[in-house]
Design a protein around this motif. Structure first.
Motif, short mmCIF file in Angstrom:
data_model
loop_
_atom_site.label_atom_id
_atom_site.label_comp_id
_atom_site.label_asym_id
_atom_site.label_seq_id
_atom_site.Cartn_x
_atom_site.Cartn_y
_atom_site.Cartn_z
N THR A 22 5.73 7.17 -6.50
CA THR A 22 6.24 7.56 -5.18
C THR A 22 6.47 9.06 -5.11
O THR A 22 6.14 9.70 -4.11
CB THR A 22 7.55 6.80 -4.88
OG1 THR A 22 7.24 5.40 -4.72
CG2 THR A 22 8.22 7.32 -3.62
N ARG A 44 4.96 9.81 -1.09
CA ARG A 44 5.29 8.72 -0.17
C ARG A 44 5.34 7.44 -0.98
O ARG A 44 4.80 7.40 -2.11
CB ARG A 44 4.27 8.60 0.96
CG ARG A 44 2.86 8.26 0.55
CD ARG A 44 1.95 8.07 1.77
NE ARG A 44 1.98 9.21 2.67
CZ ARG A 44 2.59 9.19 3.85
NH1 ARG A 44 3.20 8.09 4.27
NH2 ARG A 44 2.57 10.25 4.62
N VAL A 83 4.69 4.20 -2.97
CA VAL A 83 3.46 3.60 -3.49
C VAL A 83 3.39 2.16 -3.00
O VAL A 83 4.40 1.45 -2.95
CB VAL A 83 3.44 3.68 -5.03
CG1 VAL A 83 4.61 2.93 -5.64
CG2 VAL A 83 2.13 3.16 -5.58
N ASP A 84 2.20 1.71 -2.62
CA ASP A 84 2.04 0.34 -2.14
C ASP A 84 1.96 -0.63 -3.32
O ASP A 84 1.67 -0.25 -4.45
CB ASP A 84 0.80 0.23 -1.25
CG ASP A 84 -0.45 0.71 -1.96
OD1 ASP A 84 -0.95 -0.02 -2.84
OD2 ASP A 84 -0.92 1.83 -1.65
N ASP A 85 2.23 -1.91 -3.03
CA ASP A 85 2.28 -2.91 -4.09
C ASP A 85 0.97 -3.06 -4.86
O ASP A 85 1.00 -3.17 -6.10
CB ASP A 85 2.72 -4.26 -3.50
CG ASP A 85 4.20 -4.28 -3.17
OD1 ASP A 85 4.94 -3.46 -3.74
OD2 ASP A 85 4.62 -5.11 -2.33
N LYS A 123 -1.31 -0.90 -5.56
CA LYS A 123 -1.46 0.23 -6.48
C LYS A 123 -0.44 0.14 -7.61
O LYS A 123 -0.76 0.41 -8.78
CB LYS A 123 -1.30 1.56 -5.73
CG LYS A 123 -1.50 2.78 -6.61
CD LYS A 123 -2.90 2.83 -7.17
CE LYS A 123 -3.12 4.04 -8.03
NZ LYS A 123 -4.45 4.02 -8.66
N ARG A 168 -4.63 10.37 -4.49
CA ARG A 168 -3.37 10.40 -3.75
C ARG A 168 -2.44 11.49 -4.28
O ARG A 168 -1.55 11.94 -3.55
CB ARG A 168 -2.67 9.04 -3.85
CG ARG A 168 -3.53 7.88 -3.40
CD ARG A 168 -2.71 6.62 -3.33
NE ARG A 168 -3.56 5.43 -3.37
CZ ARG A 168 -3.15 4.22 -3.05
NH1 ARG A 168 -1.92 4.02 -2.65
NH2 ARG A 168 -3.96 3.19 -3.13
N GLU A 223 0.10 10.60 7.13
CA GLU A 223 0.14 9.45 8.03
C GLU A 223 0.89 9.83 9.30
O GLU A 223 1.84 10.63 9.25
CB GLU A 223 0.84 8.27 7.36
CG GLU A 223 0.16 7.76 6.11
CD GLU A 223 -0.90 6.73 6.42
OE1 GLU A 223 -1.16 6.48 7.62
OE2 GLU A 223 -1.48 6.19 5.47
#
Length: 834
Positions: free
Chosen positions: A394, A399, A401-403, A405, A440, A447
């Motif tokens: 993060t 930002r 981190v998505d699940d 990833k 990333r 976004e």
């Protein structure tokens, strides 16, 4: 805006790009929504055509088309509105006083007329919407070398020298953080992978606890007026160092002593005697050796307290004289081979106590593993890895981190630490390598906030805003406070307070250094070639050793002067016009002597009030600017004039035609004598193809001729007085640099406001200024004028502007494919897909 899809595929040996789109433009080139053509045409004929006829027809109508522009030859109203670049250039030239050309007694456009032209150009010709300014295109921005280094420092607590390890970044629109030129090559990808491995290897502990280790260098061993790195075989000596331990246990001691010869012929010999707590551990005779390292390892039982490791040099009778042929090659060719002995204590390493119950947590362990060692059970270890990597990714991605990833990263860690001989810390470190090599992390992906499907413009979300702020003012990632505000959705209401906090932070030095280094070219002073002997003659500056040279210390002083001056204007919220003219400078004794400013003492740069009538004050008369705009052996009126036009007034001339004669050609017209630079330029300017540009540049360059190529004051050139009086193309006259600075700060302040606004916007946005930014620039300029030119009006104007706060809404396209690391690069890491 959706994330750029990135595909990873397996490769046996190393990462190689299968497809790399490099620079992905996330929006098409901007096109303004068309204004009502009938209304725009009517406004032109009623309000603009009379102005053109009044001020422009002498040069651009009735068969005359200077610059290939004729205002009476438009074939239709549609063509009038289609010539967007023409109208934008016309507005810029009229505002700068370049057009119409100055003539004594000739009428000039009134402010109300200029405003009428500006409104028609912006709202009719360019079709800009003042109620909803276009934020412009966004280019996917890679971290440049400075940003990468600072980000790694703040994320990992490790200083990685990216300037040495990575290729030089290209510059676009004057800055090296421009997204349009920050491409990514196969070579750079390879270097990113190697960097990720090096950084994690050096920064992240590999175990939960380890044997304590202390290393002492030869310099730390002290004796009677000497240290352990200064010993020779000719001189008896004793040096020692004390090591303190807390536990009674076994300790391992590793000793390295280096022996080498110099080029002084001397067959000296000696014994090197090492003692531990007074007990002799080795006595080794040494004689000349080109290079030899003596290594000894011991285990000792030490009680708590102090213990001494000492070395003694015991001289021996010299070796028999040996006739040695002179060297044949290299810098010492012709000299006889060396035989004397230099002895240097390389290092003494003490490891212990060796009992595991005394082992300690490694330095930096708590930074990456805040809860200490991993739990012993598998579910607990996986939960801990998820917690660590979620927080780390993060921060790195700027930002959450998505699940998917995060699951991928946890799998990398688990697959590593479950292997025999691997630790939990090593597994987490492998996953961190993948994070540092991820697009990333390497790219600034942004976004928008939630918005309606029909919207074409939206504000960027708080995470993107935090990233824009931190890389603008710190050239680094957001800190915890910015990130927390972004996570809570409260950053936008705290922007001004956060900017004030950030500018007070020491990390804001990056903004000062990077912006002034490129806008004013101050960083170039550290390597620009200048021959001080030729430029200064008998008055050439001398370094501490008395050598005549423009040394590194003076170069750094000049750069630091410019940076401290700009930093003062920021922190004290002074008018940006003080960058042009002021009654103070930042000097120390050496720089003041070079400038001819009296009564300045000390080595530290400090604010100095200048004496009345001093030509100093402002960036134009600082050594950094004057030096980088000079040639190696003389000044350059053209470079200096062009610098002022480009970086102060924002009105650079077009590039010279390819067949333009060289300035040195004018020297041939002065047979029998050395001409002054002003005479050569006058001869050069007499050629019609050269006059239109030089009439703008030369007066500005001539005003600076009293400063030589190193920025020192002079009154004559080739024995003749220097003439500095001139007239700007906009009509203002001046007698010297003092008057020119006052003229610029008073009469051309709006040009200075506009130029610096465009420069800072370019730096903050990472792209060049486009036609749709005209409204944004005008609003910031108006704010500067209304607030007395204060630096805070400029900085906050940039940050609160539409391009900084918002983005266009367009679907992203393109795929970046990067081959994933194989076990040969990151052992234990499976192929991943991002």
């Amino acid at each position: 805006m959706p994330l750029i899809p990135v595909e990873f595929t397996s490769c046996r040996h190393r990462w190689r790009p299968r497809l790399l789109c490099g620079l992905l433009t996330l929006a098409a080139n901007g096109t303004a929504a068309p204004a009502d053509p009938a209304t725009a045409a009517r406004n032109f004929h009623q309000g603009i055509a009379p102005l053109l006829q009044k001020y422009c027809y002498d040069c651009h109508a009735d068969g005359v088309n200077k610059g290939r522009v004729a205002f009476d030859e438009f074939e239709s109203d549609a063509e009038i509105l289609r010539r967007r670049e023409l109208w934008l250039a016309a507005l810029k030239n009229v505002r700068a006083g370049i057009m119409p050309p100055f003539e004594e007694g000739a009428p000039r456009p009134e402010p109300a007329e200029i405003e009428r032209l500006a409104r028609w150009v912006k709202y009719d010709a360019l079709a800009l919407d003042p109620a909803n300014p276009d934020p412009g295109r966004v280019t996917l921005r890679r971290l440049n070398r400075v940003e990468y280094r600072n980000t790694i420092r703040d994320l990992m607590g490790f200083d990685f020298n990216s300037e040495a390890e990575f290729p030089t970044d290209d510059s676009g629109n004057g800055f090296d953080n421009n997204g349009d030129v920050l491409t990514i090559s196969p070579l750079l990808i390879e270097k990113y992978l190697a960097a990720a491995e090096t950084i994690v290897d050096r920064a992240v502990p590999k175990v939960g606890k380890q044997v304590e280790q202390r290393v002492a260098t030869g310099r730390e061993f002290r004796g009677a007026g000497m240290s352990g790195d200064q010993l020779t075989a000719k001189n008896p000596a004793k040096v020692s160092r004390t090591f303190s331990v807390d536990a009674a246990d076994t300790y391992q001691i590793a000793i390295e002593v280096e022996v080498g010869g110099s080029f002084d012929f001397d067959p000296a010999r000696c014994n090197v005697i090492c003692r531990i707590d007074g007990e002799t551990r080795f006595t080794q005779p040494v004689a000349w050796s080109e290079r030899k390292t003596l290594r000894h390892d011991y285990e000792v039982e030490w009680a708590p307290g102090s213990h001494v490791v000492s070395f003694e040099i015991e001289t021996l009778p010299p070796a028999p004289m040996v006739e040695v042929a002179p060297l044949e090659y290299g810098p010492n060719a012709g000299r006889r081979a060396p035989t004397n002995v230099n002895v240097r204590i390389g290092s003494v390493q003490v490891r212990g106590p060796m009992d595991p119950k005394h082992w300690k947590v490694p330095a930096n362990h708590a930074r990456f593993f805040p809860a200490g060692e991993a739990p012993p059970d598998a579910p607990g270890r996986e939960r801990y890895a998820r917690e660590i990597l979620g927080r780390f990714a993060t921060r790195a991605f700027r930002r959450p981190v998505d699940d998917p990833k995060l699951n991928q990263l946890v799998a990398i860690a688990r697959d590593t630490y479950e292997r025999a001989g691997q630790t939990f810390e090593q597994g987490v470190g492998r996953a961190m390598m993948a994070v540092l090599a991820s697009p990333r992390f390497l790219f600034r992906i942004e976004e928008p906030v939630a918005h309606a499907a029909a919207d074409t413009i939206a504000a960027v979300d708080d995470y993107s805003l935090a990233t824009r702020l931190s890389y603008f003012l710190w050239s680094s990632m957001p800190d915890d406070e910015l990130s927390e505000l972004a996570a809570n959705g409260g950053l936008r209401t705290q922007v001004r307070a956060q900017v004030e906090r950030m500018l007070k932070d020491s990390k804001a030095q990056a903004f000062v250094r990077n912006f002034t280094g490129q806008w004013l070219q101050a960083r170039d002073v550290e390597f620009v070639p200048i021959n001080a002997r030729v430029v200064m003659g008998p008055n050439a500056p001398r370094n501490r050793e008395g050598r005549v040279e423009f040394d590194g210390a003076m170069r750094k002083l000049m750069r630091a002067e410019t940076e401290m001056y700009f930093e003062h204007v920021i922190h004290e919220d002074r008018s940006i016009l003080e960058l042009i003219d002021s009654d103070y400078a930042f000097l120390n004794a050496r720089l003041a002597t070079h400038y001819g400013v009296p009564d300045v003492t000390g080595d530290d740069l400090r604010l100095v009030k200048l004496p009345p009538g001093s030509p100093r004050g402002g960036v134009l008369t600082q050594g950094s600017v004057l030096t980088v705009t000079s040639n190696p052996t003389r000044t350059s009126l053209v470079k200096r004039g062009l610098f002022v036009l480009e970086n102060i007034l924002g009105t650079p001339p077009p590039p010279p035609p390819p067949d333009t004669p060289d300035l040195e050609e004018a020297r041939k017209e002065f047979k029998g004598r050395e001409p002054k630079m002003s005479e050569m330029l006058a001869a050069h300017r007499s050629k019609p193809m050269c006059n239109s540009c030089h009439v703008r540049m030369d007066p500005l360059g001539l005003a600076l001729e009293n400063f030589n190529a190193l920025g020192a004051w002079r009154d004559t050139e080739v024995g003749e007085p220097i003439e500095t009086a001139g007239r700007l193309i906009s009509g203002e006259t001046f007698a010297d640099i003092r008057e020119l600075k006052r003229v610029l700060a008073r009469d051309r302040r709006m040009d200075i406001y506009r130029c610096l606004t465009e420069k800072m916007l370019t730096y903050a946005l990472g792209r060049g200024i486009e036609f749709y930014d005209t409204e944004t620039v005008d609003r910031i300029v108006a704010r500067l004028e209304g607030e007395g030119g204060r630096m805070s009006a400029l900085v906050m104007g940039v940050i609160e502007s539409a391009p900084f706060q918002k983005q266009r809404l367009v679907a992203s396209a393109g795929v970046v494919t990067i081959v994933s690391p194989s076990p040969a690069v990151f052992p234990g890491q499976p192929p991943t897909h991002e």
